[in-house]
Design a protein around this motif. Structure first.
Motif, PDB file in Angstrom:
ATOM      1  N   GLY A 122     -19.392 -44.712  57.653  1.00 48.41           N
ATOM      2  CA  GLY A 122     -20.733 -44.947  57.120  1.00 48.41           C
ATOM      3  C   GLY A 122     -20.926 -44.285  55.771  1.00 48.41           C
ATOM      4  N   ALA A 123     -20.483 -43.046  55.645  1.00 45.64           N
ATOM      5  CA  ALA A 123     -20.596 -42.334  54.368  1.00 45.64           C
ATOM      6  C   ALA A 123     -19.754 -43.013  53.288  1.00 45.64           C
ATOM      7  N   ALA A 124     -18.626 -43.570  53.680  1.00 44.38           N
ATOM      8  CA  ALA A 124     -17.754 -44.248  52.717  1.00 44.38           C
ATOM      9  C   ALA A 124     -18.429 -45.473  52.103  1.00 44.38           C
ATOM     10  N   HIS A 125     -19.386 -46.062  52.807  1.00 45.91           N
ATOM     11  CA  HIS A 125     -20.133 -47.190  52.249  1.00 45.91           C
ATOM     12  C   HIS A 125     -20.838 -46.781  50.945  1.00 45.91           C
ATOM     13  N   PHE A 126     -21.221 -45.517  50.855  1.00 52.65           N
ATOM     14  CA  PHE A 126     -21.907 -45.020  49.658  1.00 52.65           C
ATOM     15  C   PHE A 126     -20.916 -44.531  48.604  1.00 52.65           C
ATOM     16  N   ALA A 127     -19.812 -43.948  49.045  1.00 55.17           N
ATOM     17  CA  ALA A 127     -18.817 -43.400  48.128  1.00 55.17           C
ATOM     18  C   ALA A 127     -17.975 -44.495  47.476  1.00 55.17           C
ATOM     19  N   ALA A 128     -17.673 -45.547  48.219  1.00 51.20           N
ATOM     20  CA  ALA A 128     -16.821 -46.632  47.718  1.00 51.20           C
ATOM     21  C   ALA A 128     -17.342 -47.984  48.214  1.00 51.20           C
ATOM     22  N   PRO A 129     -18.528 -48.389  47.767  1.00 54.60           N
ATOM     23  CA  PRO A 129     -19.136 -49.618  48.294  1.00 54.60           C
ATOM     24  C   PRO A 129     -18.313 -50.879  48.054  1.00 54.60           C
ATOM     25  N   ARG A 130     -17.535 -50.909  46.991  1.00 56.75           N
ATOM     26  CA  ARG A 130     -16.737 -52.106  46.693  1.00 56.75           C
ATOM     27  C   ARG A 130     -15.706 -52.399  47.793  1.00 56.75           C
ATOM     28  N   LEU A 131     -15.242 -51.366  48.469  1.00 62.13           N
ATOM     29  CA  LEU A 131     -14.290 -51.577  49.566  1.00 62.13           C
ATOM     30  C   LEU A 131     -14.901 -52.392  50.700  1.00 62.13           C
TER      31      LEU A 131
ATOM     32  N   GLY B 216     -24.125 -48.795  55.979  1.00 62.76           N
ATOM     33  CA  GLY B 216     -23.557 -47.463  55.853  1.00 62.76           C
ATOM     34  C   GLY B 216     -24.465 -46.408  56.464  1.00 62.76           C
ATOM     35  N   ALA B 217     -25.753 -46.509  56.180  1.00 64.83           N
ATOM     36  CA  ALA B 217     -26.714 -45.555  56.743  1.00 64.83           C
ATOM     37  C   ALA B 217     -26.760 -45.666  58.265  1.00 64.83           C
ATOM     38  N   THR B 218     -26.720 -46.891  58.762  1.00 65.95           N
ATOM     39  CA  THR B 218     -26.743 -47.109  60.212  1.00 65.95           C
ATOM     40  C   THR B 218     -25.496 -46.529  60.867  1.00 65.95           C
ATOM     41  N   GLU B 219     -24.344 -46.782  60.293  1.00 65.77           N
ATOM     42  CA  GLU B 219     -23.091 -46.277  60.858  1.00 65.77           C
ATOM     43  C   GLU B 219     -23.018 -44.754  60.781  1.00 65.77           C
ATOM     44  N   LEU B 220     -23.521 -44.189  59.710  1.00 66.75           N
ATOM     45  CA  LEU B 220     -23.560 -42.732  59.586  1.00 66.75           C
ATOM     46  C   LEU B 220     -24.445 -42.128  60.680  1.00 66.75           C
TER      47      LEU B 220
ATOM     48  N   ILE C 207     -17.269 -39.243  64.845  1.00 63.17           N
ATOM     49  CA  ILE C 207     -16.925 -38.668  63.541  1.00 63.17           C
ATOM     50  C   ILE C 207     -16.333 -39.745  62.641  1.00 63.17           C
ATOM     51  N   ALA C 208     -15.443 -40.557  63.186  1.00 62.64           N
ATOM     52  CA  ALA C 208     -14.834 -41.639  62.400  1.00 62.64           C
ATOM     53  C   ALA C 208     -15.888 -42.636  61.927  1.00 62.64           C
ATOM     54  N   LEU C 209     -16.836 -42.986  62.800  1.00 63.90           N
ATOM     55  CA  LEU C 209     -17.895 -43.923  62.421  1.00 63.90           C
ATOM     56  C   LEU C 209     -18.796 -43.316  61.352  1.00 63.90           C
TER      57      LEU C 209
END
Length: 90
Positions: free
Chosen positions: A15-24, A45-49, A9-11
């Motif tokens: 992964g989803a956060a890569h799309f929501a806040a890519p600058r991070l 992000g897609a891979t981690e999701l 779930i954390a991963l």
């Protein structure tokens, strides 16, 4: 809830956060992906999701674990290779 399921779930959230806040993820991603960093942020992000979601149900957990091991091994190799290619500063 099993530890692996929680990690999945954390991963997936990461992964989803890569799309929501890519600058991070830009400073982290640049270490292994100095070229086309923005594209790689989305790919990673897609891979981690996907891998995170694979860890949640028991039915796909084994495949998810193999995928996570391969993915993190590959990421480590990318970072190590690009660190060797960096010109020395100073």
């Amino acid at each position: 809830m099993a530890l692996i399921r929680k990690a999945g779930i954390a991963l997936a959230v990461t992964g989803a956060a890569h799309f929501a806040a890519p600058r991070l993820f830009e400073p982290i991603s640049r270490a292994g992906f100095p070229h086309d960093t923005e594209l790689w942020i989305k790919r990673n992000g897609a891979t981690e999701l996907a891998l995170g979601l694979a860890l949640v149900p028991r039915r796909t957990r084994r495949a998810g674990l193999v995928g996570v091991a391969a993915y993190f091994g590959w990421l480590g190799t990318r970072v190590a290779r690009h660190r060797q290619e960096e010109p020395e500063k100073g």
